[in-house]
Design an enzyme around this catalytic site. Structure first.
Site, PDB file in Angstrom:
ATOM      1  N   HIS A  76      10.585  -7.407  36.087  1.00 16.31           N
ATOM      2  CA  HIS A  76       9.502  -8.336  35.748  1.00 16.31           C
ATOM      3  C   HIS A  76      10.137  -9.705  35.478  1.00 16.31           C
ATOM      4  CE1 HIS A  76       6.249 -10.323  33.612  1.00 16.31           C
ATOM      5  NE2 HIS A  76       5.436  -9.427  34.139  1.00 16.31           N
TER       6      HIS A  76
ATOM      7  N   GLU B 248       4.845 -11.176  42.277  1.00 16.75           N
ATOM      8  CA  GLU B 248       4.311 -11.878  41.115  1.00 16.75           C
ATOM      9  C   GLU B 248       4.875 -13.289  41.070  1.00 16.75           C
ATOM     10  OE1 GLU B 248       2.710  -9.097  37.930  1.00 16.75           O
ATOM     11  OE2 GLU B 248       4.763  -9.592  37.414  1.00 16.75           O
TER      12      GLU B 248
ATOM     13  N   GLY C  91       0.263 -15.069  33.461  1.00  7.08           N
ATOM     14  CA  GLY C  91      -0.198 -15.460  32.133  1.00  7.08           C
ATOM     15  C   GLY C  91      -0.659 -16.907  32.029  1.00  7.08           C
TER      16      GLY C  91
ATOM     17  N   SER D  93      -2.242 -13.404  36.816  1.00  9.73           N
ATOM     18  CA  SER D  93      -3.603 -13.830  36.448  1.00  9.73           C
ATOM     19  C   SER D  93      -4.682 -13.179  37.301  1.00  9.73           C
ATOM     20  CB  SER D  93      -3.717 -15.357  36.483  1.00  9.73           C
ATOM     21  OG  SER D  93      -2.824 -15.932  35.550  1.00  9.73           O
TER      22      SER D  93
ATOM     23  N   GLY E  42      -1.846  -7.968  33.981  1.00  7.24           N
ATOM     24  CA  GLY E  42      -1.334  -8.169  32.619  1.00  7.24           C
ATOM     25  C   GLY E  42      -2.476  -8.370  31.640  1.00  7.24           C
ATOM     26  N   GLY E  43      -2.775  -9.629  31.345  1.00  2.00           N
ATOM     27  CA  GLY E  43      -3.760  -9.985  30.321  1.00  2.00           C
ATOM     28  C   GLY E  43      -5.096  -9.284  30.496  1.00  2.00           C
TER      29      GLY E  43
HETATM   30  P1  PGA Z   1      -1.088 -11.661  33.882  1.00  2.00           P
HETATM   31  O1  PGA Z   1       0.307 -10.902  33.753  1.00  2.00           O
HETATM   32  O2  PGA Z   1      -2.004 -10.781  34.659  1.00  2.00           O
HETATM   33  O3  PGA Z   1      -1.510 -11.867  32.464  1.00  2.00           O
HETATM   34  O4  PGA Z   1      -0.801 -12.955  34.583  1.00  2.00           O
HETATM   35  C1  PGA Z   1       0.875 -10.295  34.860  1.00  2.00           C
HETATM   36  C2  PGA Z   1       2.186  -9.725  34.483  1.00  2.00           C
HETATM   37  O5  PGA Z   1       2.667  -9.950  33.360  1.00  2.00           O
HETATM   38  O6  PGA Z   1       2.793  -9.042  35.283  1.00  2.00           O
END
Ligand code: PGA
Length: 236
Positions: free
Chosen positions: A83, A154, A160, A198, A219-220
């Protein structure tokens, strides 16, 4: 690094209740300290248990590390490796990421290998070079076993931040990663390539419609029950 005993129990139990014959595979990757709780709450349900990291080493004198054999004892079937936050804040190199992926497979844990470029790299036109370099090291370490991984694209600038890559931007990179996998493995078409950054209830549908986007690394939005359920529904 989200969650607590009470928040996990509320979210996972509500997820279980909210999931009616999901049309996709789902794994929830939780902090390792909650593995026992996750194993208990997710028993006999369509969600698999995953971890957010795994040691590149076997058991022994590696203080603070969590080994594949330990994770396996709690029914963990997936481990995120590489990650961008591990690469950025914990100095994980491409080689470390590849070693973790290899170690995970040796315990029959599927590594979810993350690759992605920073904003500066994208603006310098280096996206292709960066992600293909990151993936090449994993291919070199795994050989034919590359077909056993899940890959996640990613873009670091989208994690995020609320800035999602457009479906076209994401598809372009996914198609490139797919052809790199094809050059390495006859089974490349069956390797799942997830998009992360996101992804939310609004953006998921269009992203998931792209031919080389097979799923999401969320993630979020996964911390919000209704958003996560909407993303799962969008997979159908
Ligand atoms: P996010 O996080 O969906 O909040 O952008 C993705 C991740 O941490 O892999």
């Amino acid at each position: 690094m989200n969650g607590s005993l009470s928040a996990n129990s509320q979210l996972l139990l509500s997820l279980r209740t909210g999931l009616v014959e999901p049309a996709c595979q789902i794994a929830v990757c939780i902090p390792a300290v909650y593995a026992y709780q996750g194993q208990t709450l997710l028993s006999n349900c369509p969600m698999a248990l995953g971890a957010q990291d795994i040691s590149a080493y076997d058991n022994g004198a590696y203080t603070g590390e969590i080994s594949g054999s330990m994770l396996k004892e709690f029914g963990v079937r997936y481990a995120i490796v590489g990650h961008s936050e591990r690469r950025q804040y914990h100095g994980e190199s491409d080689e470390t990421v590849a070693a973790k992926a290899k170690r995970a497979l040796s315990y029959d844990i599927t590594p979810i290998v993350c690759v992605g470029e920073t904003l500066a790299e994208r603006e310098a036109g280096q996206t292709g070079d960066v992600v293909s370099r990151q993936l090449a090291v994993v291919i070199a370490a795994l050989g034919e076993d590359i077909s056993k991984i899940v890959l996640a694209y990613e873009p670091v600038w989208a994690i995020g931040t609320g800035k999602t890559a457009t479906p076209m931007q994401a598809q372009q990179v996914h198609a490139m990663l797919r052809s790199q996998l094809k050059a390495a493995s006859d089974s490349a078409d069956s390797i799942q390539i997830l998009y992360g950054g996101s992804m939310n209830a609004v953006t998921a549908g269009e992203l998931l419609r792209q031919p080389d986007i097979d799923g999401g690394l969320v993630g979020g939005a996964s911390l919000k029950l209704l958003d996560f359920l909407a993303i799962i529904a969008a997979c159908a």
